[in-house]
Design a protein around this motif. Structure first.
Motif: not given
Length: 197
Positions: A146-166
């Motif tokens: 799913d993608r985030p769904i936000i109602a008026p007045g709501e928010s979420f936190a944006l972040g990132f992940a980097i997989d550099a294992e190989t």
């Protein structure tokens, strides 16, 4: 192997979803009206992106210049931190970089697109702290889940992940995704996706 810092520079452009108009009792009406549309800073826009929010522990990695928000974890970054890039042969997750908030009047589904990203790539932008949804939600349009769904007045936190294992993933990150210029993504807030689900 030469160790290089991996740039996570994301130029974030806001796209809006469609607008649905209700029908009234008239078959057709013709009237001359003026419409005024203004652009706003990202912290004031209908979809709020605020890299200066002090409540986000990793906001030091994000800056806004000329209407573009950049997330930078390299040695030349403007933020106040001592690191000079992500570690090779490791996973790096940086959550709560900046808030994405709905300052409009309808619930919206938020997603991103980029010519340089696919669902299987070792770099992901994700949402956490999404009201009524749990876990990390991949923001890339077309990725599973799913993608985030936000109602008026709501928010979420944006972040990132980097997989550099190989070595292969490092090569993909350096040559295909970031390629020396950083990665540009477009953020979409779409009310029609909410109504269709």
């Amino acid at each position: 192997m030469k160790r290089r810092s991996i740039l996570a520079g994301a130029g974030l452009l806001v796209g809006t979803g469609g607008m649905a108009l209700g029908t009234g009792a008239f078959t057709s009406v013709s009237a001359e009206r003026s419409i005024s549309i203004d652009t706003a800073s990202d912290s004031q826009a209908f979809l709020r992106l605020d890299p200066d929010d002090p409540n986000y522990p990793n906001s030091a990695y994000a800056t806004e210049t000329d209407g573009m928000i950049e997330i930078d974890v390299t040695s030349g970054a403007e933020g106040e931190f001592d690191g000079t890039g992500v570690s090779p042969f490791a996973n790096t997750v940086l959550g709560e970089v900046l808030p994405v908030g709905n300052q409009g009047t309808q619930a919206v589904e938020v997603s991103i697109t980029s010519e340089d990203l696919s669902p299987d790539d070792p770099f992901k932008l994700f949402a956490t702290n999404v009201p009524n949804q749990s876990g990390q939600l991949n923001l890339l349009k077309g990725a599973s889940g799913d993608r985030p769904i936000i109602a008026p007045g709501e928010s979420f936190a944006l972040g990132f992940a980097i997989d550099a294992e190989t070595s292969e993933k490092i090569d993909t990150l350096e040559n295909d995704i970031f390629d020396g210029d950083g990665l540009q993504v477009t953020i979409y807030a779409d009310s029609e996706e909410v109504n269709d689900s």
